[in-house]
Design a protein around this motif. Structure first.
Motif, mmCIF file in Angstrom:
data_model
loop_
_atom_site.group_PDB
_atom_site.id
_atom_site.type_symbol
_atom_site.label_atom_id
_atom_site.label_comp_id
_atom_site.label_asym_id
_atom_site.label_seq_id
_atom_site.Cartn_x
_atom_site.Cartn_y
_atom_site.Cartn_z
ATOM 1 N N GLY A 38 41.731 -14.655 37.442
ATOM 2 C CA GLY A 38 41.630 -13.619 38.456
ATOM 3 C C GLY A 38 42.807 -12.688 38.463
ATOM 4 N N TRP A 39 42.653 -11.663 39.301
ATOM 5 C CA TRP A 39 43.708 -10.673 39.507
ATOM 6 C C TRP A 39 44.036 -10.615 40.996
ATOM 7 C CZ3 TRP A 39 46.376 -8.356 35.692
ATOM 8 C CH2 TRP A 39 45.826 -8.374 34.412
ATOM 9 N N TYR A 40 45.314 -10.624 41.302
ATOM 10 C CA TYR A 40 45.824 -10.473 42.655
ATOM 11 C C TYR A 40 46.718 -9.232 42.686
ATOM 12 C CZ TYR A 40 44.449 -15.310 43.758
ATOM 13 O OH TYR A 40 43.745 -16.470 43.989
ATOM 14 N N ARG A 41 46.997 -8.750 43.882
ATOM 15 C CA ARG A 41 47.950 -7.653 44.005
ATOM 16 C C ARG A 41 48.790 -7.857 45.249
ATOM 17 N NH1 ARG A 41 43.734 -2.638 45.111
ATOM 18 N NH2 ARG A 41 43.038 -3.293 47.208
ATOM 19 N N GLN A 42 49.969 -7.250 45.198
ATOM 20 C CA GLN A 42 50.905 -7.402 46.312
ATOM 21 C C GLN A 42 51.708 -6.136 46.483
ATOM 22 O OE1 GLN A 42 53.656 -10.705 45.891
ATOM 23 N NE2 GLN A 42 53.789 -10.939 48.114
ATOM 24 N N GLN A 59 51.179 -9.969 52.092
ATOM 25 C CA GLN A 59 50.823 -11.149 51.305
ATOM 26 C C GLN A 59 50.051 -10.739 50.051
ATOM 27 O OE1 GLN A 59 48.705 -13.889 53.935
ATOM 28 N NE2 GLN A 59 50.543 -15.137 54.073
ATOM 29 N N ARG A 60 50.180 -11.562 49.038
ATOM 30 C CA ARG A 60 49.420 -11.336 47.819
ATOM 31 C C ARG A 60 47.937 -11.549 48.137
ATOM 32 N NH1 ARG A 60 51.815 -14.103 42.469
ATOM 33 N NH2 ARG A 60 53.626 -13.025 43.358
ATOM 34 N N GLU A 61 47.090 -10.622 47.687
ATOM 35 C CA GLU A 61 45.666 -10.737 47.959
ATOM 36 C C GLU A 61 44.863 -10.805 46.671
ATOM 37 O OE1 GLU A 61 43.629 -7.441 49.775
ATOM 38 O OE2 GLU A 61 44.415 -5.975 48.361
ATOM 39 N N LEU A 62 43.766 -11.557 46.742
ATOM 40 C CA LEU A 62 42.864 -11.642 45.608
ATOM 41 C C LEU A 62 42.085 -10.331 45.486
ATOM 42 C CD1 LEU A 62 41.419 -13.267 43.359
ATOM 43 C CD2 LEU A 62 39.817 -14.025 45.114
ATOM 44 N N VAL A 63 42.121 -9.733 44.326
ATOM 45 C CA VAL A 63 41.379 -8.505 44.058
ATOM 46 C C VAL A 63 40.031 -8.837 43.431
ATOM 47 C CG1 VAL A 63 41.359 -6.343 42.768
ATOM 48 C CG2 VAL A 63 43.502 -7.195 43.766
ATOM 49 N N ALA A 64 40.061 -9.689 42.409
ATOM 50 C CA ALA A 64 38.834 -10.051 41.699
ATOM 51 C C ALA A 64 39.041 -11.374 40.992
ATOM 52 C CB ALA A 64 38.442 -8.976 40.691
ATOM 53 N N GLY A 65 37.972 -12.148 40.916
ATOM 54 C CA GLY A 65 38.018 -13.412 40.205
ATOM 55 C C GLY A 65 36.792 -13.561 39.339
ATOM 56 N N ILE A 66 36.904 -14.396 38.313
ATOM 57 C CA ILE A 66 35.777 -14.616 37.416
ATOM 58 C C ILE A 66 35.789 -16.063 36.945
ATOM 59 C CG2 ILE A 66 37.073 -13.784 35.402
ATOM 60 C CD1 ILE A 66 34.368 -12.559 34.414
ATOM 61 N N THR A 67 34.611 -16.681 36.969
ATOM 62 C CA THR A 67 34.508 -18.060 36.527
ATOM 63 C C THR A 67 34.442 -18.123 35.001
ATOM 64 O OG1 THR A 67 32.105 -18.085 36.518
ATOM 65 C CG2 THR A 67 33.194 -18.565 38.616
ATOM 66 N N GLU A 94 45.938 3.792 47.792
ATOM 67 C CA GLU A 94 46.088 2.469 48.401
ATOM 68 C C GLU A 94 45.924 1.324 47.402
ATOM 69 O OE1 GLU A 94 44.098 4.948 49.455
ATOM 70 O OE2 GLU A 94 42.182 4.165 50.232
ATOM 71 N N ASP A 95 45.570 1.619 46.164
ATOM 72 C CA ASP A 95 45.527 0.605 45.118
ATOM 73 C C ASP A 95 46.913 0.357 44.510
ATOM 74 O OD1 ASP A 95 42.430 2.042 44.069
ATOM 75 O OD2 ASP A 95 42.697 0.173 45.200
ATOM 76 N N THR A 96 47.882 1.176 44.889
ATOM 77 C CA THR A 96 49.240 0.997 44.384
ATOM 78 C C THR A 96 49.781 -0.369 44.784
ATOM 79 O OG1 THR A 96 49.740 3.357 44.437
ATOM 80 C CG2 THR A 96 51.608 1.847 44.526
ATOM 81 N N ALA A 97 50.235 -1.134 43.802
ATOM 82 C CA ALA A 97 50.716 -2.495 44.040
ATOM 83 C C ALA A 97 51.212 -3.079 42.727
ATOM 84 C CB ALA A 97 49.595 -3.376 44.595
ATOM 85 N N VAL A 98 51.826 -4.230 42.826
ATOM 86 C CA VAL A 98 52.080 -5.047 41.637
ATOM 87 C C VAL A 98 50.867 -5.965 41.466
ATOM 88 C CG1 VAL A 98 53.553 -6.753 40.526
ATOM 89 C CG2 VAL A 98 54.573 -4.970 41.963
ATOM 90 N N TYR A 99 50.301 -5.939 40.296
ATOM 91 C CA TYR A 99 49.109 -6.730 40.008
ATOM 92 C C TYR A 99 49.504 -7.959 39.176
ATOM 93 C CZ TYR A 99 46.026 -3.152 41.850
ATOM 94 O OH TYR A 99 45.370 -2.278 42.691
#
Length: 121
Positions: free
Chosen positions: A35-39, A44-52, A88-93
C-alpha cells in the motif's frame, strides 16, 4: 534484510500526474498486502491506497477516481498512478508491504523511506 525503495515523487502543477514506484528487495519468501500512505506535517499518516496479493484494491475517498494502485508480483513492486492532482495531495508518500522474509516464520510490516510529492497551484 528487506528494503522498500520508492521513486517517482516530485513537483507538479495542479491537474498534473505523477507515478510512484516502490520495489521490495532482499531475501523475500512472500509479500501479502502492499500500500501507499501519506503524511503532512502535524497530521497522522493516512492510508491512501492498498492492494492485496490478488490485486484487489481499496482507496481513501479523497483519491477515488484519480489514483490507481497496481502491483507487479514478479518484480515485488507496487505502483501508484496519480492523476488530476490537487494541492491537498501534497505530502510525503510512503509505501508499505507485509513481507515474509526467508528464514522467518511470519509476515512483518516494512516501510519505504518516503518520497515527497508537491502539487503547486
Amino acid at each position: 534484510q528487506v528494503q522498500l525503495v520508492e521513486s517517482g515523487g516530485g513537483l507538479v502543477q495542479a491537474g498534473g500526474s505523477l507515478r510512484l514506484s516502490c520495489a521490495a528487495s532482499g531475501s523475500i519468501f512472500s509479500i501479502n498486502g502492499m500500500g501507499w500512505y501519506r503524511q503532512t506535517p502535524g497530521k497522522q499518516r493516512e492510508l491512501v491506497a492498498g492492494i492485496t496479493s490478488g490485486g484487489i484494491a481499496n482507496y481513501v475517498d479523497s483519491v477515488k477516481g484519480r489514483f490507481t494502485i497496481s502491483r507487479d508480483n514478479a518484480k515485488n513492486t507496487v505502483y501508484l498512478q496519480m492523476n488530476s492532482l490537487k494541492t491537498e495531495d501534497t505530502a510525503v508518500y510512503y509505501c508499505n508491504a507485509d513481507v515474509w522474509p526467508r528464514g522467518r516464520s511470519s509476515y512483518s510490516k516494512y516501510w519505504g523511506q518516503g518520497t515527497q510529492v508537491t502539487v503547486s497551484s
